[in-house]
Design a protein around this motif. Structure first.
Motif, PDB file in Angstrom:
ATOM      1  N   LEU A 267       0.841  -1.200   0.000  1.00 54.57           N
ATOM      2  CA  LEU A 267       0.000   0.000   0.000  1.00 54.57           C
ATOM      3  C   LEU A 267       0.878   1.253   0.000  1.00 54.57           C
ATOM      4  CD1 LEU A 267      -2.424  -1.368   2.710  1.00 54.57           C
ATOM      5  CD2 LEU A 267      -2.841  -1.308   0.245  1.00 54.57           C
ATOM      6  N   GLU A 268       0.389   2.348  -0.628  1.00 51.29           N
ATOM      7  CA  GLU A 268       1.238   3.524  -0.811  1.00 51.29           C
ATOM      8  C   GLU A 268       0.587   4.847  -0.416  1.00 51.29           C
ATOM      9  OE1 GLU A 268       3.640   3.870  -4.257  1.00 51.29           O
ATOM     10  OE2 GLU A 268       3.635   1.725  -4.675  1.00 51.29           O
ATOM     11  N   SER A 269      -0.690   4.844  -0.084  1.00 46.32           N
ATOM     12  CA  SER A 269      -1.317   6.097   0.362  1.00 46.32           C
ATOM     13  C   SER A 269      -2.515   5.764   1.239  1.00 46.32           C
ATOM     14  CB  SER A 269      -1.766   6.952  -0.837  1.00 46.32           C
ATOM     15  OG  SER A 269      -2.702   6.254  -1.636  1.00 46.32           O
ATOM     16  N   SER A 270      -2.927   6.729   2.046  1.00 47.39           N
ATOM     17  CA  SER A 270      -4.036   6.464   2.963  1.00 47.39           C
ATOM     18  C   SER A 270      -4.822   7.734   3.256  1.00 47.39           C
ATOM     19  CB  SER A 270      -3.514   5.863   4.279  1.00 47.39           C
ATOM     20  OG  SER A 270      -2.767   6.831   4.987  1.00 47.39           O
ATOM     21  N   ARG A 282     -13.710   5.074  20.633  1.00 44.07           N
ATOM     22  CA  ARG A 282     -13.069   5.729  19.494  1.00 44.07           C
ATOM     23  C   ARG A 282     -13.006   4.772  18.313  1.00 44.07           C
ATOM     24  NH1 ARG A 282      -7.447   8.258  20.856  1.00 44.07           N
ATOM     25  NH2 ARG A 282      -7.092   6.162  21.672  1.00 44.07           N
ATOM     26  N   PHE A 283     -13.281   5.312  17.125  1.00 44.52           N
ATOM     27  CA  PHE A 283     -13.106   4.578  15.884  1.00 44.52           C
ATOM     28  C   PHE A 283     -11.970   5.233  15.107  1.00 44.52           C
ATOM     29  CE2 PHE A 283     -17.390   3.260  16.899  1.00 44.52           C
ATOM     30  CZ  PHE A 283     -17.483   1.977  16.392  1.00 44.52           C
ATOM     31  N   LEU A 284     -11.097   4.419  14.533  1.00 50.11           N
ATOM     32  CA  LEU A 284     -10.051   4.929  13.650  1.00 50.11           C
ATOM     33  C   LEU A 284     -10.208   4.190  12.322  1.00 50.11           C
ATOM     34  CD1 LEU A 284      -7.659   6.870  13.525  1.00 50.11           C
ATOM     35  CD2 LEU A 284      -6.167   4.964  14.087  1.00 50.11           C
ATOM     36  N   ILE A 285     -10.666   4.926  11.293  1.00 48.15           N
ATOM     37  CA  ILE A 285     -10.948   4.355   9.980  1.00 48.15           C
ATOM     38  C   ILE A 285      -9.805   4.731   9.042  1.00 48.15           C
ATOM     39  CG2 ILE A 285     -12.610   4.204   8.097  1.00 48.15           C
ATOM     40  CD1 ILE A 285     -14.728   5.238  10.083  1.00 48.15           C
ATOM     41  N   SER A 286      -9.194   3.728   8.406  1.00 47.42           N
ATOM     42  CA  SER A 286      -8.065   3.977   7.495  1.00 47.42           C
ATOM     43  C   SER A 286      -8.385   3.393   6.127  1.00 47.42           C
ATOM     44  CB  SER A 286      -6.784   3.336   8.043  1.00 47.42           C
ATOM     45  OG  SER A 286      -6.455   3.852   9.305  1.00 47.42           O
ATOM     46  N   PHE A 287      -8.566   4.302   5.130  1.00 51.57           N
ATOM     47  CA  PHE A 287      -8.680   3.887   3.732  1.00 51.57           C
ATOM     48  C   PHE A 287      -7.253   3.788   3.189  1.00 51.57           C
ATOM     49  CE2 PHE A 287     -12.528   6.132   4.777  1.00 51.57           C
ATOM     50  CZ  PHE A 287     -13.538   5.419   4.150  1.00 51.57           C
ATOM     51  N   LEU A 288      -6.903   2.654   2.591  1.00 52.65           N
ATOM     52  CA  LEU A 288      -5.543   2.461   2.091  1.00 52.65           C
ATOM     53  C   LEU A 288      -5.581   2.019   0.631  1.00 52.65           C
ATOM     54  CD1 LEU A 288      -5.051   0.724   5.325  1.00 52.65           C
ATOM     55  CD2 LEU A 288      -3.175   2.209   4.681  1.00 52.65           C
ATOM     56  N   SER A 289      -4.635   2.532  -0.172  1.00 52.03           N
ATOM     57  CA  SER A 289      -4.621   2.240  -1.609  1.00 52.03           C
ATOM     58  C   SER A 289      -3.210   1.913  -2.074  1.00 52.03           C
ATOM     59  CB  SER A 289      -5.162   3.439  -2.393  1.00 52.03           C
ATOM     60  OG  SER A 289      -5.049   3.222  -3.788  1.00 52.03           O
ATOM     61  N   ARG A 290      -3.130   1.091  -3.127  1.00 47.81           N
ATOM     62  CA  ARG A 290      -1.838   0.793  -3.736  1.00 47.81           C
ATOM     63  C   ARG A 290      -1.386   1.917  -4.667  1.00 47.81           C
ATOM     64  NH1 ARG A 290      -4.225  -4.528  -4.541  1.00 47.81           N
ATOM     65  NH2 ARG A 290      -3.394  -5.986  -3.004  1.00 47.81           N
ATOM     66  N   THR A 291      -2.291   2.837  -4.997  1.00 40.79           N
ATOM     67  CA  THR A 291      -1.959   3.946  -5.894  1.00 40.79           C
ATOM     68  C   THR A 291      -1.426   5.121  -5.088  1.00 40.79           C
ATOM     69  OG1 THR A 291      -3.764   3.250  -7.337  1.00 40.79           O
ATOM     70  CG2 THR A 291      -2.845   5.453  -7.698  1.00 40.79           C
ATOM     71  N   PRO A 292      -0.258   5.671  -5.464  1.00 37.14           N
ATOM     72  CA  PRO A 292       0.276   6.824  -4.722  1.00 37.14           C
ATOM     73  C   PRO A 292      -0.619   8.056  -4.890  1.00 37.14           C
ATOM     74  CG  PRO A 292       1.966   5.799  -6.102  1.00 37.14           C
ATOM     75  CD  PRO A 292       0.656   5.217  -6.522  1.00 37.14           C
ATOM     76  N   ALA A 293      -0.802   8.819  -3.819  1.00 44.37           N
ATOM     77  CA  ALA A 293      -1.528  10.096  -3.834  1.00 44.37           C
ATOM     78  C   ALA A 293      -2.900   9.989  -4.488  1.00 44.37           C
ATOM     79  CB  ALA A 293      -0.691  11.169  -4.539  1.00 44.37           C
ATOM     80  N   VAL A 294      -3.602   8.879  -4.270  1.00 38.81           N
ATOM     81  CA  VAL A 294      -4.917   8.711  -4.894  1.00 38.81           C
ATOM     82  C   VAL A 294      -5.997   9.533  -4.193  1.00 38.81           C
ATOM     83  CG1 VAL A 294      -5.621   6.719  -3.505  1.00 38.81           C
ATOM     84  CG2 VAL A 294      -6.494   6.959  -5.829  1.00 38.81           C
ATOM     85  N   TYR A 295      -5.775   9.869  -2.915  1.00 36.39           N
ATOM     86  CA  TYR A 295      -6.808  10.566  -2.148  1.00 36.39           C
ATOM     87  C   TYR A 295      -6.678  12.074  -2.335  1.00 36.39           C
ATOM     88  CZ  TYR A 295      -7.504   5.960  -0.257  1.00 36.39           C
ATOM     89  OH  TYR A 295      -7.756   4.612  -0.149  1.00 36.39           O
ATOM     90  N   GLN A 296      -7.792  12.689  -2.785  1.00 37.19           N
ATOM     91  CA  GLN A 296      -7.839  14.101  -3.121  1.00 37.19           C
ATOM     92  C   GLN A 296      -8.544  14.891  -2.019  1.00 37.19           C
ATOM     93  OE1 GLN A 296      -6.250  15.197  -5.877  1.00 37.19           O
ATOM     94  NE2 GLN A 296      -5.653  13.039  -6.188  1.00 37.19           N
ATOM     95  N   PRO A 297      -8.404  16.213  -2.028  1.00 33.80           N
ATOM     96  CA  PRO A 297      -9.137  17.032  -1.055  1.00 33.80           C
ATOM     97  C   PRO A 297     -10.640  16.786  -1.083  1.00 33.80           C
ATOM     98  CG  PRO A 297      -7.455  18.344  -2.117  1.00 33.80           C
ATOM     99  CD  PRO A 297      -7.467  17.030  -2.835  1.00 33.80           C
ATOM    100  N   SER A 298     -11.183  16.460  -2.270  1.00 32.32           N
ATOM    101  CA  SER A 298     -12.627  16.201  -2.352  1.00 32.32           C
ATOM    102  C   SER A 298     -13.022  14.996  -1.504  1.00 32.32           C
ATOM    103  CB  SER A 298     -13.039  15.968  -3.810  1.00 32.32           C
ATOM    104  OG  SER A 298     -12.295  14.892  -4.375  1.00 32.32           O
ATOM    105  N   HIS A 299     -12.154  13.959  -1.458  1.00 31.99           N
ATOM    106  CA  HIS A 299     -12.426  12.788  -0.608  1.00 31.99           C
ATOM    107  C   HIS A 299     -12.400  13.189   0.868  1.00 31.99           C
ATOM    108  CE1 HIS A 299     -10.477  10.520  -4.162  1.00 31.99           C
ATOM    109  NE2 HIS A 299     -11.795  10.422  -4.272  1.00 31.99           N
ATOM    110  N   GLN A 300     -11.416  13.991   1.224  1.00 27.84           N
ATOM    111  CA  GLN A 300     -11.285  14.452   2.603  1.00 27.84           C
ATOM    112  C   GLN A 300     -12.475  15.302   3.014  1.00 27.84           C
ATOM    113  OE1 GLN A 300      -7.439  16.161   3.398  1.00 27.84           O
ATOM    114  NE2 GLN A 300      -8.125  17.228   5.223  1.00 27.84           N
ATOM    115  N   GLU A 301     -12.912  16.213   2.087  1.00 30.07           N
ATOM    116  CA  GLU A 301     -14.046  17.092   2.397  1.00 30.07           C
ATOM    117  C   GLU A 301     -15.340  16.299   2.532  1.00 30.07           C
ATOM    118  OE1 GLU A 301     -13.677  19.581  -0.930  1.00 30.07           O
ATOM    119  OE2 GLU A 301     -11.812  20.490  -0.217  1.00 30.07           O
ATOM    120  N   LEU A 302     -15.488  15.253   1.703  1.00 31.28           N
ATOM    121  CA  LEU A 302     -16.684  14.408   1.811  1.00 31.28           C
ATOM    122  C   LEU A 302     -16.757  13.767   3.194  1.00 31.28           C
ATOM    123  CD1 LEU A 302     -19.134  12.877   0.679  1.00 31.28           C
ATOM    124  CD2 LEU A 302     -17.532  11.168  -0.237  1.00 31.28           C
TER     125      LEU A 302
END
Length: 690
Positions: A267-270, A282-302
């Motif tokens: 995995l390369e980004s989260s 407490r919940f700690l949710i981690s989305f993880l991807s094999r693609t570098p820098a796949v997560y954009q500000p739009s994902h974070q804002e959602l």
């Protein structure tokens, strides 16, 4: 690269030209001036003209535009395509104005998904038409996104509110989120008090996921790290955070579990989302991807917008589950207490003034306020349950429940379920989830009567409960913390049971943290008249008959009898006498005591003859005066037991059949105990057996 603050809610579509603010990013003065004149004439407010990307950043920070007219090549190294990527992250529509016809550049332009493209040289009509089309597309795009987001929120609420296990609920939520936030691995950690529950979903196909436990992941990655270390050691973020590149590597170094996932699944980004609930969970949710820098500000804002609805849903679902759990526990407690009331047990039945009984009372007074495990030993009928209740009622747990379970009356295949509970479907007949006696006794005391009858395979599980203070339901996947005081009782000689391999030595020493030996009735002859009078008055009242006392002959007969059934037998004899009495004469016994099938040697002859069913230790045992004497005796017993095993193995400690193996101890542990107890290793040669 400058960062721009994202508004808390999406800007509503503009309705007229006068409310649509335009930013012109163009390095040619004449073209920029012409555009400004065209726009202002048509009623569009122009917030400024930027000739480079840094100038555009400055103007955007001062006043957010609704649309940007953007040239491709600008002053400085950054291009309009670079700025377009940032505008896309901010959700600001843009229109290219360019004369470039290079195919490679046009392909790069296409990937940024502009709202329009105006070719230089342009006409006034081209500019205004492109603006109108851009406004129309943007307004409908915003409305569509709002509808999709609302639908996602509703679907997540419904998925988490469904009945079923948390794995099933979170799997449904993960599938819904996949369409908005891509991931190859989703890790959800739920921390409640000192326990962390892991839910891991590994994407193996387009819409196919595999649920992995921590043990599965450890096996797949050949890693045996302690599960307790799978909690981030650094500061947990307060809101959604994206990690890629060096920041991702730094986050992994702070989170041993994510580091394990990264190595095992490449995995390369989260995208990490913490959720803190009002009850402390407490919940700690981690989305993880094999693609570098796949997560954009739009994902974070959602996720920022979904954070509060998710929290409210989780709190409501967990509150309902807690209510259901407490309701079920209350129902079982009520059922259990109704059964207990039927037994008509009275604590006032601890009657006596003999010296050895007073010593037991003193020990009960000392141990009751503590949480120490107590092992009550004594023959059948000596009142072990009454003493267990006395300990509970004099402890800090007296306002909680005392749960009693007789290990000898349950079938071997049901004892584990009865003690620890079971999950639905864990075995044939398990039609619903059921909590066990340990969960029922949470915060209170559990009394394990006839502990010597517990099967060997369950003794190891009980040992774990005493050591780790946690249980695991039959068919369950996660341990459950318990706060229960254990009181055990037996009429067996557990030391002899250990020697003969029917009882675990380590469990015996755990249970015997505070052994309490109850004297048999034949050693309390001074108490027999008091007990007989107590039972006679109670049973006469129950039968509605007057009690006129005992004759001297009857009292002498009671005191001369050896009472193999102890206090229980005495009560039965008195009850029979009350039933047969006419209420007009002193109480007479209904049967001759000397002809009892189990009659033992009369009082005074114990030193010459051993009563059947007893051991020499039971005949010569005297109740210790205090806790120090009790611990001293326990150490002496352990020393004698180790010496007996060493004698059996001819002094050999290590290897198959050695003393360490027979005692179920590590050789180094046994050697340490031998040294502490002053036992020297002496080898004696035994002659060969014929």
């Amino acid at each position: 690269m400058p960062c721009f603050a994202m508004p808390s809610s999406t800007t509503l579509p503009f309705t007229s030209a006068s409310t649509c603010k335009i930013l012109i990013v163009e390095d040619e003065y004449i073209i920029a001036n012409d555009l400004q004149i065209i726009l202002q004439t048509a009623g569009y407010p122009v917030i400024g003209i930027a000739r480079s990307v840094p100038m555009a950043h400055t103007l955007i920070e001062q006043q957010r535009p609704d649309v940007v007219l953007l040239d491709i090549y600008l002053k400085g190294p950054a291009t309009g395509i670079d700025l377009a990527k940032q505008l896309k992250e901010l959700g600001i529509p843009f229109i290219y104005i360019s004369a470039n016809d290079n195919q490679r550049v046009l392909e790069a332009v296409k990937t940024t998904q502009p709202s329009g493209y105006i070719v230089k040289p342009f006409r006034e009509k081209d500019v205004l038409t492109a603006l109108e089309i851009s406004r129309y597309r943007h307004s409908h795009s915003v409305e569509m996104k709002l509808r999709e987001e609302k639908a996602l929120q509703i679907a997540l609420t419904e998925a988490l509110s469904e009945s079923g296990t948390w794995e099933k609920k979170l799997m449904a939520a993960a599938q819904l989120l996949q369409g908005q936030i891509p991931f190859d691995f989703l890790s959800i950690r739920h921390q409640r008090q000192a326990r962390t529950h892991h839910f891991n979903f590994y994407r193996v196909g387009f819409d196919e996921y595999r649920i992995l436990s921590v043990q599965d992941i450890q096996q797949m990655t050949s890693n045996r790290t302690d599960v307790q270390s799978f909690i981030p050691t650094g500061a947990v973020p307060t809101g959604p955070v994206r990690y890629s590149g060096d920041a991702f590597g730094m986050w992994c170094r702070q989170d041993a579990f994510v580091q394990l996932l990264v190595k095992g699944f490449r995995l390369e980004s989260s995208l990490v989302v913490p959720l803190s609930m009002r009850n402390g969970d407490r919940f700690l949710i981690s989305f993880l991807s094999r693609t570098p820098a796949v997560y954009q500000p739009s994902h974070q804002e959602l996720l920022e917008r979904l954070e509060q609805p998710l929290l409210l849903t989780l709190e409501r679902v967990m509150a309902y589950e807690e209510i259901a759990r407490l309701s079920e526990k209350l129902k079982q407690e009520n059922s259990y207490l109704q059964e207990e009331v039927k037994t008509l047990v009275n604590f006032d039945e601890l009657v006596g003034k003999s010296e050895n009984l007073v010593q037991v009372f003193n020990l009960v007074t000392q141990v009751a306020p503590t949480n120490t495990t107590v092992l009550i030993m004594g023959e059948s009928g000596t009142g072990k349950e009454l003493f267990a209740r006395a300990i509970h009622n004099r402890s800090s747990r007296k306002d909680k429940i005392l749960v009693k379970i007789n290990c000898a009356t349950l079938p071997a295949n049901l004892i584990e379920s009865e003690l620890f509970g079971h999950e639905k479907g864990s075995f044939t007949g398990a039609h619903e989830q059921r909590i066990g006696k340990f969960e029922l006794a949470q915060g209170g005391t559990i009394f394990l009567d006839e502990i010597g009858e517990l099967p060997l395979e369950l003794q190891a599980k009980l040992l774990r409960v005493l050591q780790e203070r946690e249980i695991e339901r039959v068919g369950g996947k996660a341990p459950i913390k318990t706060d229960v005081r254990v009181i055990a009782a037996t009429n067996r000689d557990l030391e002899m049971e250990v020697v003969e391999g029917r009882f675990r030595m380590d469990l015996y020493f755990r249970l015997a943290a505070f052994p309490l030996a109850l004297p048999p009735l034949r050693e309390r002859t001074i108490d027999i008249p008091l007990l007989a009078d107590f039972f006679a008055r109670k049973l006469a009242r129950k039968q509605g008959k007057p009690f006129l006392g005992f004759s001297e002959t009857v009292l002498q007969e009671l005191m001369n009898y050896s009472w193999p059934g102890n206090i229980r037998e005495l009560e039965n004899v008195i009850e029979q006498a009350i039933i047969l009495n006419n209420g007009q004469s002193p109480l007479a016994l209904g049967r001759p005591l000397g002809k009892s099938l189990f009659a033992l040697t009369p009082i005074g002859a114990h030193s010459q003859s051993k009563p059947p069913g007893t051991t020499p230790d039971q005949l010569t045992f005297s109740v210790p005066k205090d806790l120090h004497e009790m611990k001293q005796r326990q150490q002496e017993n352990e020393r004698e037991y180790i010496l007996a095993i060493l004698n059996q193995t001819n002094g050999r400690i290590r290897g198959a059949g050695g003393a360490a193996e027979l005692l179920n101890l590590k050789p180094t542990t046994l050697e340490y105990r031998m040294e502490k107890m002053g036992i020297r290793k002496v080898l004696t040669v035994q002659p060969p057996t014929p």
